[in-house]
Write an enzyme that holds these catalytic residues in place. Structure first.
Site, PDB file in Angstrom:
ATOM      1  N   THR A 152     -22.328 -10.442 -16.556  1.00  0.00           N
ATOM      2  CA  THR A 152     -21.253 -10.237 -17.530  1.00  0.00           C
ATOM      3  C   THR A 152     -20.958 -11.511 -18.300  1.00  0.00           C
ATOM      4  OG1 THR A 152     -20.282  -8.622 -16.050  1.00  0.00           O
ATOM      5  CG2 THR A 152     -18.890  -9.351 -17.816  1.00  0.00           C
ATOM      6  N   THR A 156     -20.882  -6.570 -20.830  1.00  0.00           N
ATOM      7  CA  THR A 156     -21.784  -6.689 -19.679  1.00  0.00           C
ATOM      8  C   THR A 156     -22.952  -5.732 -19.802  1.00  0.00           C
ATOM      9  OG1 THR A 156     -21.809  -6.647 -17.250  1.00  0.00           O
ATOM     10  CG2 THR A 156     -20.576  -4.918 -18.322  1.00  0.00           C
ATOM     11  N   GLU A 172     -25.030  -0.105 -15.119  1.00  0.00           N
ATOM     12  CA  GLU A 172     -23.585  -0.036 -14.872  1.00  0.00           C
ATOM     13  C   GLU A 172     -23.196   1.053 -13.889  1.00  0.00           C
ATOM     14  OE1 GLU A 172     -20.940  -2.585 -15.505  1.00  0.00           O
ATOM     15  OE2 GLU A 172     -22.251  -2.443 -17.243  1.00  0.00           O
TER      16      GLU A 172
END
Ligand code: GLU
Length: 621
Positions: A437, A455, A476
């Site tokens: 990130t 990110t 993610e």
């Protein structure tokens, strides 16, 4: 435009075509932070086969004071491009998008158009704080057991490098939405500086080389990733120049056709193909699960404008990111707990003891109660209420550490008794998160301020570059709980179209309705404690912002031990029963404080992640 409430027709495409190809922000950039890149030999195709000709890594300046606007990021090219936008009359939102796009080039393992993020804005025109949720979404075909096979969660290390973990990217739509809502530049102009960096190349620094080295095995397992980030089969040398002409072309595609090129245009199909059939290198033995993503998932993506979280702290208004991020609720709850004591009047050990316990209590509640509000009923108002904070603060014993993990509280609007304190139930465990990130903060001369954390989840995302397009995809969806750890109550299980819970905590603090501070950090769940500790350092412990950022950190997250950097004062806390574990570094903050006489103090890390880059338009003490 891809927002749920800010409808915008495709006129943007025609407008982009109509723009002249003349001087754009980023062309002929005036000297600024990071301008030390050697002009010669930036073609990146040098004879050494390891990323091209050599340059000096741009100088990194962690603290800057001056007027006209400010930018703080982890990267000198990104800060330079953001400052250039400000110099040319762009506002803080324009600068944030331009800097973020440049991070997609020069910090590609942390962020890019294959990922998502959260953007918090102070809009000077309305005097209000607003946010955009650009979090990735799960495919429509993703059920709650997507990460379970034969009744067992798949190994996290296999999920991390897979098609299965890829959510629909939110970052391109976030940039477009931010520009449409508050910006003055077209997407085309906002991308120009970053496109130029992608074309000409950036100088590889130690952090980039180390991150590549750490990822080399999995990058080598994908033909597209190896071709871009392991040129000639090796990790690019520090000082070599790395170009990304594919990404320059991709940015130009977005500039010409708008972000619909990615959501419904040719890129959508290519992303889906990459997710469904990852370009695994011949001979690789890696287990790479394909993903569930379909073109319809990309086409359905929407950025969500959300009300920010708000708590008052020592007379200041602290705004943060609402769920599906747990950043605003967890930082806010911890501040509310801390406000029940005068930290500044306590000795160092007691002040840090309260910091540690407040964070642990807030994490217990975060793990139990926070998820995507479109899927779970998050009791946000109660989590951020003073009554709930009082009930939680009551548990803190100045003479001894609470046994960890502490159980979550019950934010039901009924609080007390305080003697004895209301007991909790079973502790909810925290799911692991990566440490990638990036965060950037911008401010302009009109009073607008942006805190933006973005990110691709792991450092290097899922490790898979979309062939020919020059950007990595996110992983993610590994931020979801893979299995229910809470007896049917886990708010963060996967679901169709669901956004995984985040810890990103872009934060803006107002004093008397005007910006005072803006900050954020990378670092997975440690983001929350980095933001919280920096606020406590600055607002309670009397440190100037640069010291507040540089001070040694600890990240109490309700585990049985607290990760702490060398130099964090532990002895007094250990005497109270706190247990510490060593970690070399936590987070990489980027912050801006608004000073008097139109001045800004921009602050980046002096050391962590190799140091960040702060700049102002006109340096002035
Ligand atoms: N996925 C993390 C989050 O949303 C960010 C990635 C990281 O910093 O590790 O909180």
């Amino acid at each position: 435009m891809r927002t749920s409430t800010l409808a915008r027709p495709l006129v943007v495409v025609a407008a982009a075509f109509a723009l002249s190809a003349g001087a754009l922000p980023g062309d002929a950039a005036p000297p600024g932070v990071g301008d030390e890149i050697d002009g010669a030999g930036l073609d990146g195709s040098g004879p050494d086969g390891r990323g091209g000709h050599h340059g000096r890594p741009p100088a990194k300046v962690p603290v800057a004071v001056g007027t006209g606007g400010a930018v703080a990021t982890v990267d000198p090219d990104a800060t330079r491009v953001g400052l250039d936008v400000l110099r040319r009359g762009g506002n803080a939102v324009d600068a944030a998008v331009a800097a973020a796009a440049t991070l997609g080039v020069a910090e590609p393992y942390s962020a890019g158009i294959g990922g998502g993020g959260f953007l918090v804005v102070y809009d000077a025109a309305t005097g209000s704080v607003q946010t955009l949720d650009g979090r990735e979404t799960a495919p429509a075909a993703m059920g709650s057991d997507a990460f379970v096979e034969d009744g067992v969660a798949i190994p996290p290390e296999e999920a991390v490098t897979s098609g299965l973990s890829v959510g629909v990217p939110g970052t391109p739509a976030t940039w477009q939405a931010a520009l449409d809502t508050w910006g003055t530049l077209s997407l085309r102009d906002a991308l120009a500086g970053a496109t130029r960096v992608a074309e000409r190349g950036f100088v590889v620094d130690r952090t980039f080389a180390e991150q590549t080295e750490a990822n080399a095995d999995r990058f080598a397992d994908f033909t597209s990733t190896a071709a871009l980030y392991l040129p000639g089969g090796s990790v690019p040398r520090v000082g070599s120049v790395l170009r990304n002409p594919d990404l320059a072309r991709t940015y130009r595609l977005l500039a010409r056709h708008g972000v619909d090129a990615l959501y419904t245009g040719p890129l959508a199909r290519e992303i889906v193909d990459t997710v469904q059939a990852p370009p695994v290198a011949p001979g690789s033995t890696r287990v790479v699960r394909p993903g569930l993503l379909q073109p319809a998932d990309l086409a359905a993506y929407e950025v969500v404008p959300r009300d920010p979280t708000l708590v008052t702290y020592r007379g200041l208004d602290v705004y943060g990111m609402a769920p599906p991020s747990s950043g605003g609720s967890t930082v806010g709850e911890a501040l509310n707990i801390l406000e029940t004591v005068d930290l500044g009047a306590l000795d160092e050990t007691q002040a840090l003891h309260h910091y540690v316990e407040a964070a642990a209590l807030a994490f217990a509640d975060r793990n139990r109660w926070v998820g995507d509000p479109a899927f779970v009923d998050v009791p946000l108002d109660e989590l951020l209420s003073d009554g709930f904070a009082a009930e939680r603060a009551c548990l803190i014993d100045p003479a001894a550490a609470l046994p960890k993990p502490v159980a979550p509280g019950v934010p039901d609007g009924t609080y007390g008794p305080y003697e004895p304190c209301a007991p909790g139930g079973d502790a909810a465990t925290e799911t692991p998160e990566g440490t990638s990130t990036t965060h950037l903060t911008t401010a302009d001369r009109w009073g607008n301020v942006v805190a933006y954390t973005l990110t691709i989840e792991s450092t290097g995302g899922n490790g898979i570059v979309v062939p020919g397009r020059g950007f990595l995809l996110n992983n993610e969806l590994t931020d979801f709980s893979f299995t229910d750890t809470q007896g049917g109550a886990d708010p963060n299980l996967p679901g169709p179209g669901k956004r995984p819970r985040s810890s990103m905590a872009p934060t803006i603090v107002l004093q008397d309705g005007r910006p005072l501070l803006a900050l954020g950090s990378p670092g997975g769940a440690t983001i929350i404690t980095t933001v919280l500790q920096t606020l406590v350092n600055r607002l309670d412990l009397g440190m100037p912002l640069d010291q507040a950022v540089a001070a040694p950190r600890a990240t109490p997250r309700n585990g049985t031990s607290i990760q702490a950097e060398p130099g964090f004062p532990r002895a007094g806390l250990e005497a109270l029963g706190h247990v510490f574990a060593d970690t070399p570094e936590i987070g990489a903050a980027a912050a801006i404080e608004v000073l008097d006489r139109g001045r800004f103090l921009a602050v980046a890390e002096p050391e962590r992640r190799g140091g960040g880059s702060a700049g102002v338009v006109r340096p002035r003490r």
